[in-house]
Design an enzyme around this catalytic site. Structure first.
Site, PDB file in Angstrom:
ATOM      1  N   GLU A 247      -8.010   9.419  -6.604  1.00  0.00           N
ATOM      2  CA  GLU A 247      -7.906   9.036  -4.770  1.00  0.00           C
ATOM      3  C   GLU A 247      -9.471   8.135  -5.126  1.00  0.00           C
ATOM      4  O   GLU A 247     -10.436   8.401  -4.596  1.00  0.00           O
ATOM      5  CB  GLU A 247      -7.505   9.945  -3.951  1.00  0.00           C
ATOM      6  CG  GLU A 247      -6.306  10.576  -4.121  1.00  0.00           C
ATOM      7  CD  GLU A 247      -4.678   9.354  -3.414  1.00  0.00           C
ATOM      8  OE1 GLU A 247      -5.649   8.792  -3.076  1.00  0.00           O
ATOM      9  OE2 GLU A 247      -3.971  10.196  -3.746  1.00  0.00           O
ATOM     10  N   CYS A 281     -11.512   5.468   2.864  1.00  0.00           N
ATOM     11  CA  CYS A 281     -10.764   4.929   2.034  1.00  0.00           C
ATOM     12  C   CYS A 281     -10.290   3.857   2.626  1.00  0.00           C
ATOM     13  O   CYS A 281      -9.979   2.931   2.246  1.00  0.00           O
ATOM     14  CB  CYS A 281     -10.470   5.859   1.266  1.00  0.00           C
ATOM     15  SG  CYS A 281      -9.535   6.924   1.367  1.00  0.00           S
TER      16      CYS A 281
HETATM   17  P1  NAD Z   1     -20.182   8.544  -5.228  1.00  0.00           P
HETATM   18  O1  NAD Z   1     -19.099   8.222  -6.067  1.00  0.00           O
HETATM   19  O2  NAD Z   1     -21.517   9.103  -6.205  1.00  0.00           O
HETATM   20  O3  NAD Z   1     -19.280   9.793  -4.635  1.00  0.00           O
HETATM   21  C1  NAD Z   1     -18.834   9.786  -4.409  1.00  0.00           C
HETATM   22  C2  NAD Z   1     -18.093  11.659  -4.437  1.00  0.00           C
HETATM   23  O4  NAD Z   1     -17.626  11.984  -5.428  1.00  0.00           O
HETATM   24  C3  NAD Z   1     -19.157  12.494  -3.854  1.00  0.00           C
HETATM   25  O5  NAD Z   1     -19.280  13.698  -2.932  1.00  0.00           O
HETATM   26  C4  NAD Z   1     -20.293  12.924  -5.022  1.00  0.00           C
HETATM   27  O6  NAD Z   1     -20.778  14.263  -4.642  1.00  0.00           O
HETATM   28  C5  NAD Z   1     -18.844  13.122  -5.913  1.00  0.00           C
HETATM   29  N1  NAD Z   1     -19.568  12.628  -7.428  1.00  0.00           N
HETATM   30  C6  NAD Z   1     -20.344  11.650  -8.191  1.00  0.00           C
HETATM   31  N2  NAD Z   1     -20.528  11.623  -9.211  1.00  0.00           N
HETATM   32  C7  NAD Z   1     -19.401  12.336  -9.519  1.00  0.00           C
HETATM   33  C8  NAD Z   1     -19.264  13.427 -11.154  1.00  0.00           C
HETATM   34  N3  NAD Z   1     -19.813  12.579 -11.757  1.00  0.00           N
HETATM   35  N4  NAD Z   1     -18.075  13.964 -11.035  1.00  0.00           N
HETATM   36  C9  NAD Z   1     -17.599  14.764 -10.325  1.00  0.00           C
HETATM   37  N5  NAD Z   1     -18.738  14.382  -8.339  1.00  0.00           N
HETATM   38  C10 NAD Z   1     -19.616  13.423  -8.604  1.00  0.00           C
HETATM   39  O7  NAD Z   1     -20.645   7.481  -4.373  1.00  0.00           O
HETATM   40  P2  NAD Z   1     -21.477   7.742  -2.894  1.00  0.00           P
HETATM   41  O8  NAD Z   1     -22.653   7.445  -3.024  1.00  0.00           O
HETATM   42  O9  NAD Z   1     -21.573   9.202  -2.126  1.00  0.00           O
HETATM   43  O10 NAD Z   1     -20.325   7.171  -2.175  1.00  0.00           O
HETATM   44  C11 NAD Z   1     -20.335   5.793  -2.005  1.00  0.00           C
HETATM   45  C12 NAD Z   1     -18.936   5.700  -2.271  1.00  0.00           C
HETATM   46  O11 NAD Z   1     -18.208   6.000  -2.977  1.00  0.00           O
HETATM   47  C13 NAD Z   1     -17.767   4.653  -1.550  1.00  0.00           C
HETATM   48  O12 NAD Z   1     -19.017   2.979  -1.627  1.00  0.00           O
HETATM   49  C14 NAD Z   1     -16.301   4.812  -1.750  1.00  0.00           C
HETATM   50  O13 NAD Z   1     -15.912   3.824  -2.181  1.00  0.00           O
HETATM   51  C15 NAD Z   1     -16.363   6.059  -2.615  1.00  0.00           C
HETATM   52  N6  NAD Z   1     -15.966   7.099  -1.959  1.00  0.00           N
HETATM   53  C16 NAD Z   1     -14.630   7.208  -2.411  1.00  0.00           C
HETATM   54  C17 NAD Z   1     -14.180   8.348  -1.312  1.00  0.00           C
HETATM   55  C18 NAD Z   1     -12.706   8.036  -0.689  1.00  0.00           C
HETATM   56  O14 NAD Z   1     -12.102   8.728   0.614  1.00  0.00           O
HETATM   57  N7  NAD Z   1     -11.678   7.096  -1.416  1.00  0.00           N
HETATM   58  C19 NAD Z   1     -15.047   9.420  -0.269  1.00  0.00           C
HETATM   59  C20 NAD Z   1     -16.347   8.840  -0.996  1.00  0.00           C
HETATM   60  C21 NAD Z   1     -16.656   8.042  -1.812  1.00  0.00           C
END
Ligand code: NAD
Length: 477
Positions: A247, A281
């Protein structure tokens, strides 16, 4: 960092610190100060979580589905009794208002209940005449990775169907917002979930995911987060052919047609867009308005968003709190700078508020050139672009002009326009004349760069099931 963490790991039925004592700080985004610490799992802790999940697998999968469901329903009731404190914790660490946090918990509880009460029917074999059937078997250990924006409901949407299907879970909660994971897992513990069936870890996200996905014991990976991380995880999962539910991001358009009820559209868009400071999202991010309505729409939505009360999330008068972390503020700054450099106009908002806390005001941009990043990168914050369109075909083309395909919304009562928009919009979910999010009883999932697989409804449970086809020459009995 080493101290007793307020939020601990839960492995093999017990709350524990990381074996090496490491913790991470949790920051209050409204004050930018330390709120709590969370344990950070070591490789040893992750191995223990994998082993305990695997040890519980046969026992949990052979437990009658009704009993599995009863534990979820009981956990939902336990959680409901604790919502006030849980919502306060969530609000403090995430920045959403207490009312938003309580609303999120209500949806998490509904999700646990919806899955729990239907456990038998969601797992029953499907008969195909007298001699064929499809048996639904649990797929095995699940690794679930959940983000910080809606940590309660997104955890429930992964945990509840996996547990109903009969799968043990290793849940990685979001380190920035650990309380929701802790409260939900504690409710399951109090409801009698057997040791090993649910394990909760926090720590270094990439180390945890690579460690868990290296294990062939993990059979399903479910992740909510950014497209970039989703792709990294899908690559890791390829080595063991682990099934993925991804997702990912979105960049959702709203099309406001010429016959739309402006009041209704503006109220609905404003409410949904700025919930959780726009960090959803499926929040709308681009509004396309029929040209005859454009000027009226613009002046009225500017007025509506300027009236949104921004403030401390624990103040009952607040309608929008801070963003969740410093990364989001930086991302807003970069998107605005890029858009303005290319010729966009800021109609309202546009820069960080001059106060402590990660506060960014509702921002409306117009005349945004097609190449601007804000039209292509997921804004994931309180920025909305508004542009006019002349024909439905043009609106559809512009609505589809991103790589994402999660949600799309439109406002019209014209049947031809409805048909054209439902058929033409490239999205996993469409709402007509209002903006609707996920619900417990229906599948929800993105297409293209928004991911694949579904959460919610019976399809949400099927994600964690293997379908075993049985053919018999005579009746199966
Ligand atoms: P990110 O992609 O680094 O992190 C998003 C989430 O994924 C965080 O909870 C993080 O702990 C987890 N994560 C990050 N790297 C991971 C890995 N290698 N393995 C497992 N989990 C991992 O980004 P961010 O700075 O925290 O958030 C920014 C972007 O993330 C936003 O621009 C948005 O696009 C996306 N996001 C989407 C949703 C959603 O509901 N689809 C939720 C949160 C963030």
């Amino acid at each position: 960092m080493s101290e007793v963490a307020r939020y601990q790991l839960f492995i093999n039925g017990a709350w524990q610190a990381a074996t090496d004592g490491t913790t991470r700080p949790v920051i209050n985004p409204a004050t930018e100060t330390f709120f709590a610490s969370v344990a950070s799992a070591s490789a040893l802790d992750l191995d223990e979580a994998l082993a305990s999940a695997e040890r519980s697998r046969a026992m949990w999968s052979s437990k009658p589905a009704k009993e599995r469901g009863e534990i979820l329903v009981k956990a939902a009731r336990i959680l409901a009794a604790k919502v006030e404190g849980a919502a306060r914790d969530l609000s403090t660490e995430q920045g959403k208002t207490i009312a938003e946090a309580a609303g999120e918990y209500a949806r998490a509880i509904e999700t646990l209940e919806w899955n729990g009460t239907r456990a038998e029917e969601l797992t029953a074999p499907a008969r195909l005449g007298s001699n064929r059937m499809i048996v639904r078997e649990p797929a095995g250990v699940v690794a679930a990775f959940t983000p910080w924006n809606y940590p309660a409901v997104l955890i429930a949407r992964k945990l509840a169907p996996a547990l109903v299907a009969g799968c043990p879970v290793i849940l990685k909660g979001a380190e920035e917002t650990p309380s929701a994971a802790a409260h939900i897992v504690e409710a399951l513990q109090e409801a009698g979930i057997p040791a090993g069936v649910v394990n909760l870890v926090f720590g270094n996200p990439s180390q945890i995911s690579s460690h868990l996905l290296k294990s062939p014991l993990v059979r399903v990976l479910t992740f909510t987060g950014s497209t970039a991380v989703g792709k990294q995880l899908a690559k890791l999962a390829a080595n063991n052919l682990q099934r993925c539910v991804l997702e990912l991001g979105g960049h959702s358009p709203v099309v406001v047609c010429e016959d739309a009820d402006l009041d209704k559209a503006i109220t609905a868009i404003t409410a949904y867009k700025f919930e959780c400071a726009g960090q959803s999202c499926n929040a709308p991010s681009r509004v396309l308005v029929a040209r005859p309505l454009y000027e009226a729409f613009l002046s009225r939505i500017i007025e509506a968003v300027r009236a949104i009360k921004i403030g401390a999330p624990d103040d009952p008068a607040t309608e929008m709190g801070p963003m969740a972390n410093a990364r989001r503020i930086e991302a807003m700054q970069q998107l605005i700078e890029d858009a303005v450099d290319r010729g966009a106009s800021i109609e309202t908002g546009g820069s960080r508020l001059d106060r402590s806390g990660f506060y960014w005001p509702p921002t409306i941009l117009t005349q945004v050139p097609k190449g601007a990043r804000v039209l292509h990168d997921e804004p994931f914050g309180p920025i909305l672009t508004v542009a006019p369109f002349d024909t439905i075909e043009q609106a559809i083309e512009e609505a589809n002009a991103t790589d994402y395909g999660l949600a799309a919304y439109f406002f019209t009562n014209d049947d031809d326009a409805k048909r054209a928009l439902i058929g033409g919009l490239s999205a996993g979910a469409i709402s007509v004349n209002y903006l609707k999010g996920v619900s417990a009883d229906t599948p929800y999932g993105g297409i293209r760069q928004s991911g694949y697989g579904y959460e919610g409804g019976e399809q949400g449970v099927q994600a964690f099931q293997n379908l075993k086809l049985v053919n018999s020459l005579g009746p199966l009995g």
